[in-house]
Design a protein around this motif. Structure first.
Motif, PDB file in Angstrom:
ATOM      1  N   THR A 122       0.418  -1.363  -0.278  1.00 28.03           N
ATOM      2  CA  THR A 122       0.184  -0.169  -0.429  1.00 28.03           C
ATOM      3  C   THR A 122       0.864   0.967  -0.517  1.00 28.03           C
ATOM      4  O   THR A 122       1.076   1.723   1.019  1.00 28.03           O
ATOM      5  CB  THR A 122      -1.032   0.486   1.363  1.00 28.03           C
ATOM      6  OG1 THR A 122      -0.509  -0.434   2.100  1.00 28.03           O
ATOM      7  CG2 THR A 122      -1.986  -0.491   0.874  1.00 28.03           C
ATOM      8  N   PRO A 123       1.335   1.865  -1.699  1.00 32.65           N
ATOM      9  CA  PRO A 123       2.004   2.833  -1.374  1.00 32.65           C
ATOM     10  C   PRO A 123       1.684   4.055  -1.166  1.00 32.65           C
ATOM     11  O   PRO A 123       0.240   4.521  -0.610  1.00 32.65           O
ATOM     12  CB  PRO A 123       2.105   2.318  -2.635  1.00 32.65           C
ATOM     13  CG  PRO A 123       1.776   1.545  -3.520  1.00 32.65           C
ATOM     14  CD  PRO A 123       0.777   1.384  -2.543  1.00 32.65           C
ATOM     15  N   LEU A 124       2.848   4.651  -0.145  1.00 30.75           N
ATOM     16  CA  LEU A 124       2.088   6.377   0.428  1.00 30.75           C
ATOM     17  C   LEU A 124       2.066   7.343  -0.923  1.00 30.75           C
ATOM     18  O   LEU A 124       2.594   7.001  -1.800  1.00 30.75           O
ATOM     19  CB  LEU A 124       3.215   6.973   0.998  1.00 30.75           C
ATOM     20  CG  LEU A 124       3.494   6.199   2.333  1.00 30.75           C
ATOM     21  CD1 LEU A 124       4.958   6.270   3.655  1.00 30.75           C
ATOM     22  CD2 LEU A 124       2.166   6.632   3.335  1.00 30.75           C
ATOM     23  N   PRO A 125       1.704   8.159  -0.935  1.00 31.24           N
ATOM     24  CA  PRO A 125       0.715   9.205  -2.225  1.00 31.24           C
ATOM     25  C   PRO A 125       2.582   9.912  -1.960  1.00 31.24           C
ATOM     26  O   PRO A 125       3.005   9.745  -1.436  1.00 31.24           O
ATOM     27  CB  PRO A 125       0.378   9.983  -1.812  1.00 31.24           C
ATOM     28  CG  PRO A 125      -0.005   9.828  -0.539  1.00 31.24           C
ATOM     29  CD  PRO A 125       0.009   8.905   0.196  1.00 31.24           C
ATOM     30  N   THR A 126       3.017  10.153  -3.728  1.00 31.10           N
ATOM     31  CA  THR A 126       4.565  10.559  -3.953  1.00 31.10           C
ATOM     32  C   THR A 126       3.791  11.887  -5.127  1.00 31.10           C
ATOM     33  O   THR A 126       4.982  12.412  -4.736  1.00 31.10           O
ATOM     34  CB  THR A 126       5.371   9.712  -4.680  1.00 31.10           C
ATOM     35  OG1 THR A 126       4.693   9.775  -6.197  1.00 31.10           O
ATOM     36  CG2 THR A 126       5.098   8.175  -4.376  1.00 31.10           C
ATOM     37  N   ASP A 127       2.917  11.956  -5.183  1.00 30.04           N
ATOM     38  CA  ASP A 127       2.664  13.611  -6.755  1.00 30.04           C
ATOM     39  C   ASP A 127       3.737  13.137  -7.787  1.00 30.04           C
ATOM     40  O   ASP A 127       3.954  14.303  -8.528  1.00 30.04           O
ATOM     41  CB  ASP A 127       2.998  14.437  -6.331  1.00 30.04           C
ATOM     42  CG  ASP A 127       2.209  15.900  -7.002  1.00 30.04           C
ATOM     43  OD1 ASP A 127       0.981  15.237  -7.419  1.00 30.04           O
ATOM     44  OD2 ASP A 127       3.339  16.614  -6.530  1.00 30.04           O
ATOM     45  N   GLY A 128       3.783  11.668  -7.925  1.00 32.65           N
ATOM     46  CA  GLY A 128       4.958  11.123  -9.443  1.00 32.65           C
ATOM     47  C   GLY A 128       4.104  11.085 -10.903  1.00 32.65           C
ATOM     48  O   GLY A 128       4.720  12.161 -11.664  1.00 32.65           O
ATOM     49  N   VAL A 129       3.090  11.040 -10.068  1.00 33.33           N
ATOM     50  CA  VAL A 129       2.743  10.888 -11.803  1.00 33.33           C
ATOM     51  C   VAL A 129       1.093  11.315 -11.783  1.00 33.33           C
ATOM     52  O   VAL A 129       0.526  12.107 -11.000  1.00 33.33           O
ATOM     53  CB  VAL A 129       1.807   9.175 -12.425  1.00 33.33           C
ATOM     54  CG1 VAL A 129       2.970   7.815 -11.957  1.00 33.33           C
ATOM     55  CG2 VAL A 129       0.816   8.836 -11.650  1.00 33.33           C
ATOM     56  N   ALA A 169      10.506  18.485  -2.301  1.00 36.63           N
ATOM     57  CA  ALA A 169       9.959  17.785  -3.445  1.00 36.63           C
ATOM     58  C   ALA A 169       8.708  18.734  -3.438  1.00 36.63           C
ATOM     59  O   ALA A 169       7.264  18.995  -4.068  1.00 36.63           O
ATOM     60  CB  ALA A 169       9.776  16.671  -3.907  1.00 36.63           C
ATOM     61  N   ASN A 170       7.973  18.817  -1.916  1.00 39.86           N
ATOM     62  CA  ASN A 170       6.955  18.890  -1.213  1.00 39.86           C
ATOM     63  C   ASN A 170       7.133  20.338  -0.980  1.00 39.86           C
ATOM     64  O   ASN A 170       6.316  21.432  -0.842  1.00 39.86           O
ATOM     65  CB  ASN A 170       6.072  18.050  -0.187  1.00 39.86           C
ATOM     66  CG  ASN A 170       5.377  17.171  -0.870  1.00 39.86           C
ATOM     67  OD1 ASN A 170       4.205  17.340  -1.758  1.00 39.86           O
ATOM     68  ND2 ASN A 170       5.612  15.806  -0.673  1.00 39.86           N
ATOM     69  N   ILE A 185      10.669  13.191  -8.689  1.00 44.61           N
ATOM     70  CA  ILE A 185      10.575  13.196  -9.789  1.00 44.61           C
ATOM     71  C   ILE A 185       9.049  13.654  -8.978  1.00 44.61           C
ATOM     72  O   ILE A 185       8.254  13.557  -8.322  1.00 44.61           O
ATOM     73  CB  ILE A 185      10.365  11.954 -10.701  1.00 44.61           C
ATOM     74  CG1 ILE A 185      11.753  11.861 -11.028  1.00 44.61           C
ATOM     75  CG2 ILE A 185       9.240  11.862 -11.529  1.00 44.61           C
ATOM     76  CD1 ILE A 185      11.608   9.687 -12.099  1.00 44.61           C
ATOM     77  N   GLY A 186       8.101  14.531 -10.253  1.00 42.22           N
ATOM     78  CA  GLY A 186       7.101  15.348  -9.352  1.00 42.22           C
ATOM     79  C   GLY A 186       7.109  16.730  -9.598  1.00 42.22           C
ATOM     80  O   GLY A 186       6.396  17.569  -9.966  1.00 42.22           O
ATOM     81  N   ALA A 187       7.770  17.061  -8.723  1.00 42.56           N
ATOM     82  CA  ALA A 187       8.567  18.495  -8.653  1.00 42.56           C
ATOM     83  C   ALA A 187       9.057  19.350 -10.022  1.00 42.56           C
ATOM     84  O   ALA A 187       9.190  20.206 -10.207  1.00 42.56           O
ATOM     85  CB  ALA A 187      10.084  18.248  -7.173  1.00 42.56           C
ATOM     86  N   HIS A 188       9.311  17.712 -10.806  1.00 41.77           N
ATOM     87  CA  HIS A 188       9.202  18.433 -11.844  1.00 41.77           C
ATOM     88  C   HIS A 188       8.676  19.858 -12.648  1.00 41.77           C
ATOM     89  O   HIS A 188       8.494  20.280 -13.671  1.00 41.77           O
ATOM     90  CB  HIS A 188       9.755  17.363 -12.903  1.00 41.77           C
ATOM     91  CG  HIS A 188       9.368  16.888 -13.214  1.00 41.77           C
ATOM     92  ND1 HIS A 188       8.322  16.176 -12.703  1.00 41.77           N
ATOM     93  CD2 HIS A 188       8.234  16.740 -14.516  1.00 41.77           C
ATOM     94  CE1 HIS A 188       7.242  15.128 -13.043  1.00 41.77           C
ATOM     95  NE2 HIS A 188       7.243  16.332 -14.470  1.00 41.77           N
ATOM     96  N   ARG A 189       7.651  19.364 -12.097  1.00 39.19           N
ATOM     97  CA  ARG A 189       5.904  19.956 -12.545  1.00 39.19           C
ATOM     98  C   ARG A 189       6.248  21.404 -11.843  1.00 39.19           C
ATOM     99  O   ARG A 189       5.551  22.379 -12.585  1.00 39.19           O
ATOM    100  CB  ARG A 189       5.215  19.241 -12.592  1.00 39.19           C
ATOM    101  CG  ARG A 189       4.652  18.019 -12.842  1.00 39.19           C
ATOM    102  CD  ARG A 189       3.653  17.517 -13.292  1.00 39.19           C
ATOM    103  NE  ARG A 189       2.650  17.232 -11.804  1.00 39.19           N
ATOM    104  CZ  ARG A 189       2.326  16.657 -11.187  1.00 39.19           C
ATOM    105  NH1 ARG A 189       3.750  14.991 -11.265  1.00 39.19           N
ATOM    106  NH2 ARG A 189       2.868  16.283  -9.781  1.00 39.19           N
ATOM    107  N   TYR A 190       6.863  21.393 -10.980  1.00 40.02           N
ATOM    108  CA  TYR A 190       6.560  22.545 -10.282  1.00 40.02           C
ATOM    109  C   TYR A 190       8.315  23.862 -10.394  1.00 40.02           C
ATOM    110  O   TYR A 190       7.819  25.159  -9.928  1.00 40.02           O
ATOM    111  CB  TYR A 190       6.446  22.145  -8.779  1.00 40.02           C
ATOM    112  CG  TYR A 190       5.332  21.478  -7.817  1.00 40.02           C
ATOM    113  CD1 TYR A 190       3.465  22.414  -8.066  1.00 40.02           C
ATOM    114  CD2 TYR A 190       5.168  20.322  -8.491  1.00 40.02           C
ATOM    115  CE1 TYR A 190       2.791  21.341  -8.032  1.00 40.02           C
ATOM    116  CE2 TYR A 190       4.281  19.395  -8.238  1.00 40.02           C
ATOM    117  CZ  TYR A 190       2.701  20.523  -8.029  1.00 40.02           C
ATOM    118  OH  TYR A 190       1.619  19.195  -7.864  1.00 40.02           O
TER     119      TYR A 190
END
Ligand code: MIG
Length: 666
Positions: A9-16, A378-379, A406-411
């Motif tokens: 049960t993965p924790l959320p990452t905001d990756g995808v 990243a957050n 990965i995910g922070a590349h959007r911000y």
């Protein structure tokens, strides 16, 4: 093909950004299981990816641990840097696949380290999403991956100009002197960076009223010269009753906790701090809003630092070490005692024990920092980036960070942290570019000239010759190091000319950057991506393809007057001393020794390609994009280039009016 697997049960990452249905059953190519994946490498297999990491473009022959780490000594023996980028790509010719671990924890990648022919991927636990991507080419696999993780951040156009930084410019007068140093010598410049000393007692979002009595006035005066001030923001918030950032953070419950449920206390530059709990959406919104305090004073860009997070020590652990030392008093101060005292002191910084005693609220549950360490920075980027997007939907802000995932590349973008003024780090800068691009980080670059150690004039010249091409082009150096501003050197005219070439190439660089962001493509590519059937191209580690039409091959060795270059196809060499002083030479495919003087920039144009070149300018705002010279390698018929350009600050990227076709007919 994109396959999605879930373990535990993965924790959320905001990756995808896309939802992909889950697969059951075995993962193609990979042996083993979720605790450790294995892949048997053939001798000729190439392994790419892992973003900001040490060693080569081809990652084979070492082990890497994705674990955001503040370590200012990027030597070959290290396994972690500031970013954690869990995407890699194996290219075995007919067997080719990408693997992305969408995961909050650490991952060890043993890429033929333990056994030369074995790739092993070992996550810290078995709760993560795994994506397996196949495709007709390496570039296609990267594109598919990038579509999964969403569009890369695009900064305002002025951020593609040259920037000068130093730890620290300590007063308004020093900042004005830097502006004057550049402008009075006619050396191009778009931004001046403020490091931690602009703050009052290193308190985030404050300005020292004595050293910088009128920041809005300073920002406005600089803006009138097309210069932007870019202050640093650190992760830790000083514990300072009465400070509005501290008070509002405390009141909102926005700080991370320790094992006893109190706000965790660590020490960084401000002294004792609390760390914002960037995992709570409300805490992100609160922290994001704080940037407004500086925006209100005329600031349009920020760099986020110390967000691994770096912890110099925690009072709890320091006390424990002091107590242990006190026990030593009456004992024999023998050699082993000396070593144990020394090790105890050295173990205080960024210690796993502190991270194990730090807790965040994720979806209402307290989660130990250990499990989500790699998502912290990243957050922080997300907090700032998301705020800017809501508060300024019509306006891009400059934002880049030290720690990332990965995910922070959007911000926001990233810089590669505390490198040194070493020739080996010039090469490392080049090698990280394509890997960072694969993982979505297009707006990135290293401290030009090197952060630690003393630069030499020739190193700075050679580094600028690479920096001319990197989206983030910032000269930064550490406290106590030799002054590194371009105007400090006898060769300042040559450096000014190189910077002028950067502005001349900006129409192309900006166009290729935005296209790469919109298409999920790479701005910098290993040669093998463009010439997959050429066995020599696969071996090249110090040349890169840049956008559609260029290949670069910077000189990376001291005292070299040129270098060997491999051309997979015939190309046109351009050797430039300034935007109006250059010559070209047609070269056949194969190996060449190319002379490149200290004051020259060399690059190569691919067959049929057209490269727009503007006149040098003092700043991006002064760049004349209406009058372009078309450099080209068109030998017959017509060659075209589709130029992307926009106003440089709104976010209306996909407007067709931004594209125009430039044609060369021979
Ligand atoms: O502990 O703010 O990577 O760019 O100059 C050092 C001071 C903290 C680390 C950053 C560097 C910056 C420095 N910071």
């Amino acid at each position: 093909m994109l396959l999605h697997y879930r373990f535990g049960t993965p924790l959320p990452t905001d990756g995808v950004v896309k939802e992909i249905p889950l697969e059951q059953g075995p993962v193609p190519y990979l042996l083993g299981g979720p605790g450790c994946w294995q892949y048997q490498l053939a001798e000729a297999d190439l392994v790419y990816g892992l973003g900001e990491a040490l060693r080569g473009i081809n990652k084979r022959g070492w082990r890497y641990v994705s674990n955001c780490t503040d370590d200012p000594n990027h030597t070959e023996d290290k396994v972690s840097l500031y970013g954690a980028h869990d995407f890699l790509l194996v290219d075995g010719g007919d067997r080719r696949f990408g693997v992305y671990l969408d995961y909050s924890g650490q991952v060890e990648y043993d890429v033929g380290y333990t056994a030369r022919d074995m790739l092993q991927i070992r996550p810290a636990d078995e709760h993560y999403d795994l994506y397996l991507i196949t495709g007709p080419s390496d570039r296609a696999i990267v594109r598919e991956f990038r579509a999964l993780i969403g569009q890369s951040y695009i900064p305002p156009k002025w951020a593609f100009g040259y920037g000068q930084s130093r730890w620290s410019y300590c007063s308004e007068a020093e900042v004005r002197a830097v502006a004057e140093g550049y402008r009075s010598s006619g050396i191009p410049l778009d931004s001046i960076y403020l490091d931690i000393d602009y703050m009052k007692d290193y308190r985030d979002f404050t300005v020292d009223p004595e050293k910088f009595p009128d920041l809005p006035g300073l920002a406005a005066d600089l803006k009138a010269q097309n210069l932007h001030l870019v202050p640093i923001i650190d992760a830790g918030v000083k514990i300072e009753p009465g400070d509005p950032v501290y008070e509002s953070g405390k009141e909102g419950g926005y700080f991370a906790k320790d094992g006893t449920g109190q706000d965790f206390v660590g020490a960084v530059w401000p002294g004792l701090v609390h760390f914002p709990d960037f995992f709570q959406p409300e805490a992100r919104q609160w922290f994001g809003r704080q940037y407004q305090r500086l925006i209100d004073q005329g600031i349009e860009g920020f760099w986020n630092d110390m967000n691994e997070p770096a912890i110099f020590y925690s009072p709890d652990r320091l006390r424990a070490v002091m107590d242990a030392l006190a026990q030593c008093h009456d004992t024999d101060l023998c050699l082993s005692r000396f070593f144990s005292i020394r090790d105890a002191m050295n173990s205080l910084a960024n210690s796993p024990e502190d991270y194990a005693n730090l807790y965040h609220k994720v979806d209402g549950q307290l989660v130990c920092h250990d499990k989500i360490h790699n998502l912290y920075g990243a957050n922080m980027t997300r907090a700032a980036g998301a705020y800017f997007e809501t508060a300024y939907p019509e306006h891009r802000m400059l934002l880049f960070s030290r720690a990332s995932h990965i995910g922070a590349h959007r911000y926001g973008g990233i810089w590669y942290g505390d490198n040194h003024s070493w020739w080996s780090h010039l090469a490392l800068n080049l090698k990280m570019l394509p890997s960072a691009n694969m993982c979505g980080f297009l707006f990135s670059g290293a401290d030009l000239g090197g952060f630690g150690s003393n630069v030499t004039e020739d190193l700075l010249l050679r580094w600028l010759q690479l920096g001319v091409f990197t989206p983030l082009m910032r000269n930064h150096c550490a406290l106590g190091c030799r002054p590194q501003e371009v105007y400090q050197f006898p060769e300042k005219q040559a450096m000014a000319n190189l910077l002028g070439i950067r502005y001349g190439l900006l129409p192309y660089l900006y166009s290729e950057f935005v296209k790469a962001a919109l298409d999920g493509d790479m701005l910098f590519r290993p040669l093998h991506f463009d010439y997959p059937d050429d066995p020599h191209a696969a071996q090249v580690e110090t040349q890169l393809m840049l956008g559609e039409g260029l290949m670069i091959a910077p000189v990376l060795e001291q005292n070299a007057t040129g270098r060997y270059v491999y051309l997979p196809e015939p190309m046109k060499l351009v050797r430039m001393r300034s935007t109006d002083d250059y010559e070209t030479e047609d070269l056949d495919a194969g190996h060449h020794y190319i002379d490149v003087g200290l004051r020259e920039l060399a690059f190569f144009i691919r067959p049929g390609c057209v490269i727009p070149l503007a006149q040098a300018a003092q700043s991006v705002a002064e760049l004349d994009t209406a009058h372009l010279t078309l450099l080209h390698n068109v030998t017959q018929g017509a060659g075209t280039y589709v130029l992307y350009d926009d106003d440089g600050y709104t976010r209306d990227y996909r407007n067709p009016a931004h594209y125009r076709t430039l044609t060369v007919t021979v």
